[in-house]
Design a protein around this motif. Structure first.
Motif, short mmCIF file in Angstrom:
data_model
loop_
_atom_site.label_atom_id
_atom_site.label_comp_id
_atom_site.label_asym_id
_atom_site.label_seq_id
_atom_site.Cartn_x
_atom_site.Cartn_y
_atom_site.Cartn_z
N LEU A 46 9.81 -28.38 30.58
CA LEU A 46 8.38 -28.71 30.51
C LEU A 46 7.77 -28.78 31.90
O LEU A 46 6.63 -28.33 32.12
CB LEU A 46 8.18 -30.06 29.79
N LYS A 71 7.35 -25.22 33.33
CA LYS A 71 6.21 -24.58 32.67
C LYS A 71 4.89 -25.10 33.26
O LYS A 71 3.96 -24.32 33.52
CB LYS A 71 6.28 -24.93 31.18
N HIS A 102 7.77 -19.93 27.11
CA HIS A 102 7.70 -20.25 25.68
C HIS A 102 8.02 -19.02 24.82
O HIS A 102 8.80 -19.10 23.87
CB HIS A 102 6.32 -20.82 25.33
N LEU A 151 7.49 -26.46 24.56
CA LEU A 151 6.93 -25.55 25.58
C LEU A 151 5.61 -24.94 25.10
O LEU A 151 4.66 -24.80 25.87
CB LEU A 151 7.93 -24.44 25.91
N GLU A 187 1.88 -25.40 26.69
CA GLU A 187 1.11 -24.21 27.07
C GLU A 187 -0.30 -24.29 26.46
O GLU A 187 -1.30 -24.05 27.15
CB GLU A 187 1.86 -22.98 26.54
#
Lengths: 252, 252
Positions: A178, A181, B122, B178, B182
């Motif tokens: 996470l 990302k 992702h 994820l 996003e």
């Protein structure tokens, strides 16, 4: 078959899996360093680069060292139980201290930049996992090392300690993904969709982080690869009960 | 203690854990719907709302139904082995079809909007997990249902099927987290740090997704809660070998 070997033997395939896990773990640490060095200007405690201390410390502490601490009982099969236990606890202490430095770095960086703290899913997971990690260490230390609990308490707590240890490790891997990302989307934004080299490198790093997690879990999950109780320990040590299956039906 | 009960009894605490997992799973599905309804304009196959089909289908298929498929052998303890097996396989088929609709929705949406495909962490995780899920189902079906493999092949493959089943489920939960992150960062951007209601709701949803994953894993990990072999099955069924511990040392 491994299961037919004597209690002090090492299962044939185990060393290869452990070596593979170490290769993955070191690659993940090196790639995190390469990512920060190539695309984020490197690492320093002062200025903007202080942020970069955070991902590097968290990957070394909460991923690599935590994972290795879980593998201690699979790797050190012939050493005295207490030595193995102390090594397991010490690796977790190192992991905790390095992760603490990584946490201080990001809070200090946020403070200097007047950024808000603890608003993102990554930060919520991070704080939760870090607190659980400390509680798990503290309870484990109290039950198994000092002052130590009774036979029956130990053997009841032991499976919980193992389950939550593996769970906290997996949650640490998830939290790292996470964070990765978040770092990508904050910097690259819509450029992420143009297959920038940084984006591709970080995606590969994310996959390798998950591979390291799965490999450690695989080694832990093999019943045949558990550290066998040693005859000497069974006679001499108070720890004998913690090595057996306890009250599971398979031990009847 | 559960371990002292007869082979067809249900361990005392198991139903409560299963009920808790279902409460968590249904809450996660409802919250995903609420998030999409309240902050993303709801769901439709046409126009911009087509994207919203993706998170809802993936959460229902790859999280809730996949998790429940793994619990089938803990819940149906007294039914015939073959019935339980077929139910396990069917739940995975439903999960797969619903997830496929979710995948088609996002690719179709990207195509209409001329967005790039498969650039994010992702999406890399998502495609990998979906392919692994299909392979796992196909190999499981071939070994355990049709045409079926020999005793020795089944009992060697069974622990791998269980390990990779749990792993694919956990990777699905990670992929959902994820994706959630996003979706939040794309829409909220720097507003995320001001504790917007959508951000807080989605963070709570993320924590509940992880809780569902951990609860399912906990139920699967309890050795005492495994489905016991039934006397009738042992005499009549070819599946007997797949129910036992196989060649693990604890069965010696």
């Amino acid at each position: 078959m491994e299961s037919r070997l004597g209690p002090v033997s090492t299962p044939g395939a185990l060393p290869y899996y452990v070596a593979f896990s170490q290769l993955l773990g070191l690659t993940v640490v090196a790639m995190t360093g390469a990512w920060l060095g190539l695309y984020r200007g490197g690492i320093a405690w002062e200025g903007t680069l202080q942020f970069n201390v955070h991902p590097l410390c968290m990957v070394i502490g909460m991923i690599f060292l935590q994972g290795d601490a879980l593998l201690v009982y699979r790797v050190f099969r012939k050493e005295a139980k207490r030595t193995t236990k102390v090594l397991h606890g010490l690796l977790h202490v190192f992991a905790f201290i390095i992760a603490l430095v990584g946490l201080v770095a990001v809070f200090d960086y946020h403070k200097k930049k007047s950024y808000a703290d603890l608003y993102s899913l990554h930060s919520w997971f991070g704080i939760l996992v870090f607190v659980l990690y400390f509680v798990q260490w503290f309870v484990g230390f109290s039950f198994f090392l000092f002052p130590g609990a009774s036979f029956s308490l130990r053997s009841r707590y032991r499976p919980q300690h193992i389950f939550f240890g593996a769970t906290i490790f997996l949650l640490s891997v998830g939290t790292a993904l996470l964070g990765l990302k978040e770092a990508l989307l904050f910097k690259l934004g819509s450029q992420y969709s143009t297959f920038q080299p940084e984006g591709v490198l970080a995606n590969v790093l994310g996959l390798l982080l998950a591979c390291f997690g799965v490999t450690v879990l695989y080694i832990l999950a093999q019943a045949d690869w558990k550290r066998p109780p040693q005859a000497e320990e069974q006679a001499l040590s108070m720890d004998f009960k913690t090595l057996t299956e306890g009250d599971s039906p398979s031990s009847q």
